[in-house]
Write an enzyme that holds these catalytic residues in place. Sequence first.
Site, PDB file in Angstrom:
ATOM      1  N   CYS A   2      16.746  -9.427  95.759  1.00 44.13           N
ATOM      2  CA  CYS A   2      17.812  -8.805  94.994  1.00 44.13           C
ATOM      3  C   CYS A   2      17.641  -9.162  93.519  1.00 44.13           C
ATOM      4  O   CYS A   2      17.265 -10.276  93.193  1.00 44.13           O
ATOM      5  CB  CYS A   2      19.218  -9.222  95.415  1.00 44.13           C
ATOM      6  SG  CYS A   2      19.620  -8.833  97.096  1.00 44.13           S
ATOM      7  N   ARG A  27      11.958  -7.274  93.509  1.00 36.99           N
ATOM      8  CA  ARG A  27      12.729  -8.277  94.249  1.00 36.99           C
ATOM      9  C   ARG A  27      13.572  -7.660  95.362  1.00 36.99           C
ATOM     10  O   ARG A  27      14.152  -8.376  96.177  1.00 36.99           O
ATOM     11  CB  ARG A  27      13.652  -9.034  93.294  1.00 36.99           C
ATOM     12  CG  ARG A  27      12.912  -9.794  92.225  1.00 36.99           C
ATOM     13  CD  ARG A  27      13.901 -10.491  91.330  1.00 36.99           C
ATOM     14  NE  ARG A  27      14.606 -11.506  92.063  1.00 36.99           N
ATOM     15  CZ  ARG A  27      14.279 -12.777  92.089  1.00 36.99           C
ATOM     16  NH1 ARG A  27      13.245 -13.193  91.412  1.00 36.99           N
ATOM     17  NH2 ARG A  27      14.971 -13.642  92.773  1.00 36.99           N
ATOM     18  N   ASN A 100      23.402 -12.258  94.676  1.00 38.58           N
ATOM     19  CA  ASN A 100      22.110 -12.490  95.322  1.00 38.58           C
ATOM     20  C   ASN A 100      22.299 -13.730  96.188  1.00 38.58           C
ATOM     21  O   ASN A 100      22.766 -14.752  95.683  1.00 38.58           O
ATOM     22  CB  ASN A 100      21.078 -12.736  94.204  1.00 38.58           C
ATOM     23  CG  ASN A 100      19.685 -12.934  94.739  1.00 38.58           C
ATOM     24  OD1 ASN A 100      19.446 -12.769  95.927  1.00 38.58           O
ATOM     25  ND2 ASN A 100      18.772 -13.286  93.861  1.00 38.58           N
ATOM     26  N   GLY A 101      21.986 -13.660  97.465  1.00 36.59           N
ATOM     27  CA  GLY A 101      22.157 -14.832  98.337  1.00 36.59           C
ATOM     28  C   GLY A 101      22.940 -14.465  99.580  1.00 36.59           C
ATOM     29  O   GLY A 101      23.127 -13.277  99.886  1.00 36.59           O
ATOM     30  N   GLU A 491      -5.037 -14.743 105.668  1.00 36.39           N
ATOM     31  CA  GLU A 491      -4.569 -14.069 104.451  1.00 36.39           C
ATOM     32  C   GLU A 491      -4.986 -12.593 104.451  1.00 36.39           C
ATOM     33  O   GLU A 491      -4.206 -11.719 104.059  1.00 36.39           O
ATOM     34  CB  GLU A 491      -5.128 -14.815 103.227  1.00 36.39           C
ATOM     35  CG  GLU A 491      -4.848 -14.177 101.881  1.00 36.39           C
ATOM     36  CD  GLU A 491      -3.373 -14.062 101.524  1.00 36.39           C
ATOM     37  OE1 GLU A 491      -2.516 -14.585 102.259  1.00 36.39           O
ATOM     38  OE2 GLU A 491      -3.072 -13.422 100.508  1.00 36.39           O
ATOM     39  N   LYS A 495      -2.351  -9.626 104.162  1.00 35.61           N
ATOM     40  CA  LYS A 495      -2.420  -8.631 103.071  1.00 35.61           C
ATOM     41  C   LYS A 495      -2.425  -7.227 103.656  1.00 35.61           C
ATOM     42  O   LYS A 495      -1.707  -6.358 103.200  1.00 35.61           O
ATOM     43  CB  LYS A 495      -3.698  -8.805 102.284  1.00 35.61           C
ATOM     44  CG  LYS A 495      -3.864  -9.613 101.066  1.00 35.61           C
ATOM     45  CD  LYS A 495      -2.878  -9.755 100.002  1.00 35.61           C
ATOM     46  CE  LYS A 495      -1.573 -10.379 100.385  1.00 35.61           C
ATOM     47  NZ  LYS A 495      -1.229 -11.621  99.748  1.00 35.61           N
ATOM     48  N   GLU A 498       0.991  -6.232 105.411  1.00 31.31           N
ATOM     49  CA  GLU A 498       2.192  -6.089 104.586  1.00 31.31           C
ATOM     50  C   GLU A 498       2.171  -4.839 103.711  1.00 31.31           C
ATOM     51  O   GLU A 498       3.218  -4.291 103.415  1.00 31.31           O
ATOM     52  CB  GLU A 498       2.482  -7.338 103.751  1.00 31.31           C
ATOM     53  CG  GLU A 498       1.519  -7.627 102.641  1.00 31.31           C
ATOM     54  CD  GLU A 498       1.896  -8.882 101.856  1.00 31.31           C
ATOM     55  OE1 GLU A 498       3.077  -9.200 101.749  1.00 31.31           O
ATOM     56  OE2 GLU A 498       0.973  -9.541 101.345  1.00 31.31           O
ATOM     57  N   LYS A 613       9.698  -9.521  96.825  1.00 31.06           N
ATOM     58  CA  LYS A 613       9.016 -10.691  96.294  1.00 31.06           C
ATOM     59  C   LYS A 613      10.068 -11.780  96.160  1.00 31.06           C
ATOM     60  O   LYS A 613      11.208 -11.504  95.832  1.00 31.06           O
ATOM     61  CB  LYS A 613       8.450 -10.345  94.909  1.00 31.06           C
ATOM     62  CG  LYS A 613       7.471 -11.369  94.420  1.00 31.06           C
ATOM     63  CD  LYS A 613       6.266 -10.715  93.826  1.00 31.06           C
ATOM     64  CE  LYS A 613       5.221 -11.731  93.480  1.00 31.06           C
ATOM     65  NZ  LYS A 613       4.135 -11.746  94.470  1.00 31.06           N
TER      66      LYS A 613
HETATM   67  C1  F6R Z   1       2.476 -12.250 100.675  1.00 29.17           C
HETATM   68  C2  F6R Z   1       3.391 -13.008  99.858  1.00 29.17           C
HETATM   69  C3  F6R Z   1       4.341 -13.925 100.530  1.00 29.17           C
HETATM   70  C4  F6R Z   1       4.607 -15.147  99.649  1.00 29.17           C
HETATM   71  C5  F6R Z   1       5.701 -16.026 100.279  1.00 29.17           C
HETATM   72  C6  F6R Z   1       5.944 -17.277  99.456  1.00 29.17           C
HETATM   73  O1  F6R Z   1       1.610 -11.478  99.904  1.00 29.17           O
HETATM   74  O2  F6R Z   1       3.419 -12.868  98.662  1.00 29.17           O
HETATM   75  O3  F6R Z   1       3.896 -14.299 101.789  1.00 29.17           O
HETATM   76  O4  F6R Z   1       3.429 -15.871  99.512  1.00 29.17           O
HETATM   77  O5  F6R Z   1       6.875 -15.285 100.363  1.00 29.17           O
HETATM   78  O6  F6R Z   1       6.301 -16.954  98.147  1.00 29.17           O
HETATM   79  P1  F6R Z   1       6.266 -18.022  96.999  1.00 29.17           P
HETATM   80  O7  F6R Z   1       4.830 -18.365  96.748  1.00 29.17           O
HETATM   81  O8  F6R Z   1       6.912 -17.353  95.822  1.00 29.17           O
HETATM   82  O9  F6R Z   1       7.027 -19.212  97.492  1.00 29.17           O
END
Ligand code: F6R
Length: 618
Positions: A2, A27, A100-101, A491, A495, A498, A613
């Site tokens: 969010c 986000r 947010n939360g 990984e 990738k 997702e 993200k």
């Molecule tokens: C996948 C990806 C997620 C993040 C995970 C941790 O491409 O980006 O798996 O790696 O959500 O995020 P951070 O590194 O921000 O704690």
Amino acid sequence: MCGIVGYVGKQNAVTIILEGLKRLEYRGYDSAGVCVQKGRKLDLLKKAGRVENLAKAAAQHRFTATTGIGHTRWATHGGVTDANAHPHVSSDGKFALIHNGVIENYAQIKAFLAGRGYTFKSETDTEVLCNLIAYHYAKEPVRAKSRQTRFVESVRKTLRHVEGTYGIAVLCVDFPGQIVGSRKASPLILGVGEHEYILASDASALVSRTQNVVYLKDGEIVHLTPESFSISTLDQADVSPVVDKIHWSVTAADMGKYAHFMEKEIFEQPAALENAMRGRFAADGSTAQFGGLNITPGEFRDLERFMFCACGTAWHACLVTEHLIERFARIPVEVDYASEFRYRNSPLDPRTLFFVMSQSGETIDTLAALREAKRKGYRVMAVNNVVGSSIAREADGGIYQHVGPEVGVASTKAFTSQLLIGAMIALYVARMRDMSFSDGVTYVNALKGVPELVRQALQQAPKIKAIARRYAQYHDMLFLGRLSLFPLALEGALKLKEISYIHAEGYPAAEMKHGPIALVSEKCPSVFFAPQGEIFNKIVSSMQEIKARKGPIIAITTEGAELPKGVADDVIHIPACHEAVLPIVAAIPVQLLSYYIAVERGCDVDKPRNLAKSVTVE
Ligand code: F6R
């Protein structure tokens, strides 16, 4: 997760909020909304779908107010509908709120408020929070002395009754030109501009207007008026604000000539890795050095164990780091998912150094793991990209990744910089123990050569694009690797799934025989990491087992390695390199493969479905 933007100033608030929301869309992008305040009137517009939908509707609406709040949502409570989009307005019409939360005790609060005549239009916890503010506001005695603080006090009282996490921004009809914001385990930053203030969940939403920011801490409440701002705590203590500077500009968060942020971030890895290692080699050229660890070399030498916690891609980076530390420094390392560690009550050895890795520095599970480790008395280090993030501020020391903003939801440059920093930690510790000076120099030179190696690996892009076209329509795929490239298999699978929604799994290549080989057929291709090295022949045997069962194979191998004829259908070469940097170089082809497959399938690469993200809810 969010995005929040609030604006108080002299410009058209909606123009600035929409620009901020577009930058925050990564986000969360289920729905979006704005609410502005003109005099004692709140004007609300909400739309399910992308910020673009909201922008189109806002253009018809012709907003002119100079104070407002806006939100882009990643749904937690309640489906994706206009009604559930934020902002929410209290049933008495006095307050508008973005959040947010997750409010964990929202059901009890809702029942309490419903019994007192408050009504709800949505299924969200946010609307409950908004009405609780209205409830406390209505109860607050209107004395001449308290009139000015009535808004902020009702927010403060509300937050004392709330369990869960929040980053909020609130408008009140009785206080034109003012916003009250607060945070708990959800980021909130105040941008201090020229005659304006911008409240945002992420610096990218405000950096086009100001680089002066105040990072709010948990339990702090900020009160914005057109002339000033003040910060206090939930306990009513005044806080002296510290204004920091953001050291990147808005162009770093722009897409430039690329079709997607993910593509841009893949191709900027040589420069990003250069930045991540800058100034981090000791003068004698045989080891690494870190400015922010706040731990003496002697203390480092006495360590007997490392523990790493992270989520998702960052967890894969921890697995590679585990391999390198154990291989070169000969110290046991444990890696755990942050989400598991926080509830698992894992026994920790007193001479353990605890690390968390997080690009955003806001991932709630990683933050909670950090707090749990600190509560147990451990010193916690963070490997983190976003300067001033919650994790960066709460850790006892750390190493910034310095790769600039990562906007694509699928992590790429943040991942390779985590691998680089992991390799540097392994070197630093190894040189305190058994690694010789000359082996240290060889290792350092290998690290210094990484940007060039990555540049060379990126030159395979046209070939990988052509391969991607041939594999884009499969429904399942396996990724197989061994030793430090087993996490790369995980990984690669992450990738691919997702961003392209192809079902993919990562395995250590030799584990195939213990079950997953049952999936192999001409309909399920395997991507093999098969670099030249000690166990090259073993990997080739695993490839032959797949071929014998008609499984198509893409092999990622090092230049000079000789794969038997016909064992792979497609071969991607990466430069031969030092073991410590191999995972970084090997990451490039799987990033490109997933990216081109997703593009070929017409997927929304930067905004994959259901994802966001920075996962700031549990
Ligand atoms: C996948 C990806 C997620 C993040 C995970 C941790 O491409 O980006 O798996 O790696 O959500 O995020 P951070 O590194 O921000 O704690």
